[in-house]
Design an enzyme around this catalytic site. Structure first.
Site, mmCIF file in Angstrom:
data_model
loop_
_atom_site.group_PDB
_atom_site.id
_atom_site.type_symbol
_atom_site.label_atom_id
_atom_site.label_comp_id
_atom_site.label_asym_id
_atom_site.label_seq_id
_atom_site.Cartn_x
_atom_site.Cartn_y
_atom_site.Cartn_z
ATOM 1 N N ASP A 262 0.777 -1.088 0.035
ATOM 2 C CA ASP A 262 -0.082 -0.140 0.140
ATOM 3 C C ASP A 262 1.029 1.461 0.013
ATOM 4 O O ASP A 262 1.873 1.316 0.638
ATOM 5 C CB ASP A 262 -0.839 0.070 1.164
ATOM 6 N N GLU B 91 14.613 -15.298 0.505
ATOM 7 C CA GLU B 91 14.997 -16.550 1.291
ATOM 8 C C GLU B 91 13.855 -17.404 1.254
ATOM 9 O O GLU B 91 14.173 -18.604 1.572
ATOM 10 C CB GLU B 91 15.085 -16.132 2.670
HETATM 11 C C1 NOJ Z 1 -4.534 3.056 -0.772
HETATM 12 C C2 NOJ Z 1 -5.541 1.887 -0.539
HETATM 13 O O1 NOJ Z 1 -5.714 1.288 -1.612
HETATM 14 C C3 NOJ Z 1 -6.683 3.025 0.078
HETATM 15 O O2 NOJ Z 1 -7.915 2.142 0.037
HETATM 16 C C4 NOJ Z 1 -6.441 3.390 1.474
HETATM 17 O O3 NOJ Z 1 -7.236 4.603 1.555
HETATM 18 C C5 NOJ Z 1 -4.914 4.456 1.259
HETATM 19 N N1 NOJ Z 1 -3.969 3.616 0.632
HETATM 20 C C6 NOJ Z 1 -4.407 4.420 2.619
HETATM 21 O O4 NOJ Z 1 -3.902 3.129 3.110
#
Ligand code: NOJ
Length: 556
Positions: A210, A265
């Site tokens: 993310d 790994e």
């Molecule tokens: C991207 C994620 O896909 C989204 O849903 C989220 O709100 C933001 N990152 C923050 O984690």
């Protein structure tokens, strides 16, 4: 089902599961891990190679789980670690790889580290894991800099110190309940290496990372130039990105090299896919250099306008940039953060794509959107590289554009002062069975968001086995993609068939002996003689390809 190679990810069709909306076994109206396990048969029927499961970790659910309070446990909403193990085991038995979400930019404010930081003094080791700073002004009552949260409002919140007085400020580039980690802290590095191992040891095949482009902030946290300030919708990031003090800094790459050494790994191959909304494509490609991640979502493809010229250009640039570092391209049209693509393509071309649609907003043209959405999918699934599908797109689900405002949960709805509807409309639970309570999503009929009426006819059981349904089109496309080796093939523009200068509205390419023609113009197009493998819509009575239809053909 999986290609039995270490390089399965290069060609994989990966299905994104949004746990709270996929299938609810407990009956509380929120999807869960046993629900996912119970519906895996639908994914083997569809013919995907892997699943990516959005966050199911312990979380107060301020941002639907992207606010993690315990990275090593399952939230009771979704089940238990034993349920997770069972899900992984079942997936592997069925030949499905399992990719899970990793959220390293920020935690929840409920995370024990953040709670410890609040209780500790300014300058303490506990505070050093997050970005705490003194405020500006005589009384420190101004935020440390001008950064904005991309969910709206300032990116800084002032705390009340342990002594009860106003204290330092902490950075959160998303919601105030999502404090950013300080990635200069060795503790943070060690913790995430350990989290990776925790899940790798449980058998996961990879991680979707993310906000992969935001972990590192510019030293000194300088003000952000006004022109670099951006919004949540991926792909709307301009060249200014390169100058942002928080998005797209090169320092992030060292972190992924560190993680890659951990993944390497393990055997068989474990992968990482970057959510990195940077541009141009050459910057995206930095994430998939041979010692970093394996895949990076192609958000330029997702956000490209419908026109053949725009799509051709994105495809060329993507293949060139990724090819230059030896990586495949990772195509995607929908996810849990954007308007579902059948709704996006139904909006007027000159409308800026909104973050969510309310009932009083311009509504998508449902028929046009579905036709174009299906045609775009058949374009995507014929391209070399991997492809990600978002749950429900195989049913042609549109965005819910008439949700009652009182039901909205996405944080940007609140943080924007109700200016942005937000992402709830693409997160409505799956319709499995037209006649069942909550369309088969939950045994009790409970559903955290209601289904729009249009989902009844689109339910899974209304489409399975029905020739011409969107589900059967996806299924056929995935099977043909595999049998013709399209994902491992090479794209050649079919300029003999459609000269791009003379026919700018046609996308036509060959891949491993298959001719793919997508009619992005307004006139029907004569097709060459041959065997039509698949079309996204009906050919007209002369056998020509109508506007907004894509065909896969074996030419004579
Ligand atoms: C991207 C994620 O896909 C989204 O849903 C989220 O709100 C933001 N990152 C923050 O984690």
């Amino acid at each position: 089902m999986n290609p039995p190679t270490a390089n399965w990810w290069r060609t994989a069709a990966v299905y994104q599961i949004y746990p709270r909306s996929f299938a609810d076994a407990s009956g509380d109206g929120i999807g869960d891990l046993p629900g996912i396990t119970s519906r895996l048969g639908a994914l083997t029927y569809l013919g995907v190679d892997a699943v990516w499961i959005s966050p199911f970790y312990r979380s107060p659910q301020v941002d639907a789980g992207y606010d993690v309070s315990d990275y090593r446990d399952v939230d009771p909403l979704f089940g238990t670690l034993a349920d997770f193990d069972e899900l992984v085991t079942r997936c592997h038995v069925l030949g499905l790889k399992v990719i899970i979400d990793l959220v390293p930019n920020h935690s929840s404010d409920d995370h024990p580290w953040f709670q410890a930081a609040l209780a500790a003094a300014a300058g303490s080791a506990a505070r050093s894991r997050y970005l705490f700073r003194d405020g500006k002004g005589t009384h420190g009552d101004q935020p440390p800099n001008n950064w904005r949260s991309i969910m709206g409002g300032p990116a800084w919140t002032r705390i009340t110190g342990p002594d009860g007085c106003p204290g330092q400020w902490y950075l959160h580039i998303f919601d105030a309940r999502q404090p950013d980690f300080d990635w200069t802290s060795p503790d943070v590095h060690a913790e995430f290496r350990s989290i990776l191992r925790f899940w790798l040891d449980r058998g996961v095949d990879g991680f979707r990372v993310d906000c992969a482009h935001s972990l590192v902030k510019e030293t000194g946290l300088p003000d952000e130039p006004e022109h670099a300030i951006k919004v949540l919708i991926p792909g709307e990031v301009g060249e200014a990105d390169a100058h942002s003090p928080m998005w797209g800094l090169d320092g992030v790459h060292e972190i992924y090299r560190e993680w890659r050494r951990v993944l390497d790994e393990y055997s068989p191959t474990r992968i990482m896919v970057a959510e990195a909304t940077v541009s141009p494509m050459s910057r995206v490609a930095r994430f998939v250099r041979s010692d970093e991640m394996h895949q990076a979502f192609n958000f330029s493809f997702l956000t490209a306008p419908w026109t053949a010229t725009a799509v051709r250009q994105v495809i060329d640039r993507s293949l060139a940039a990724n090819g230059a570092v030896g990586a495949p391209t990772t195509w995607v049209l929908s996810n849990h953060d954007v308007l579902r693509h059948v709704s996006r393509y139904g909006l007027p071309a000159d409308l800026k794509v909104p973050n969510g649609i309310r009932v009083q907003d311009v509504q998508p043209d449902a028929a046009l959107g579905l036709a174009r959405g299906r045609a775009a999918t058949l374009t995507m699934l014929a391209l070399p590289g991997s492809a990600y599908l978002y749950q429900g797109e195989e049913l042609g689900l549109p965005e819910h554009t008439a949700l009652d405002d009182s039901l909205r949960q996405a944080p940007e709805w609140f943080r924007s002062g109700h200016l942005e509807a937000g992402r709830d409309g693409c997160r409505v639970p799956m319709p499995w069975n037209a006649a069942a309570p909550a369309l088969g999503f939950s045994p009790t009929g409970a559903s955290w968001l209601p289904h729009p009426q249009s989902y009844v006819g689109l339910a899974w059981d209304q489409q399975a086995g029905v020739a011409g349904s969107t589900l059967e089109m996806y299924r056929a496309a995935l099977a043909l993609r595999r049998s013709w080796g399209l994902a491992a093939g090479t794209l050649d523009w079919a300029t003999d068939f459609a000269d791009t200068a003379a026919e700018p509205d046609v996308l036509a390419f060959r891949n491993n002996g298959v001719l793919i023609v997508s009619n992005r113009g307004v006139e029907a197009l004569p097709l060459p003689a041959g065997r039509v493998l698949l079309t996204s819509g009906t050919l007209d009575q002369d056998g020509d390809l109508p506007a907004d239809v894509t065909a896969w053909i074996i030419t004579d």
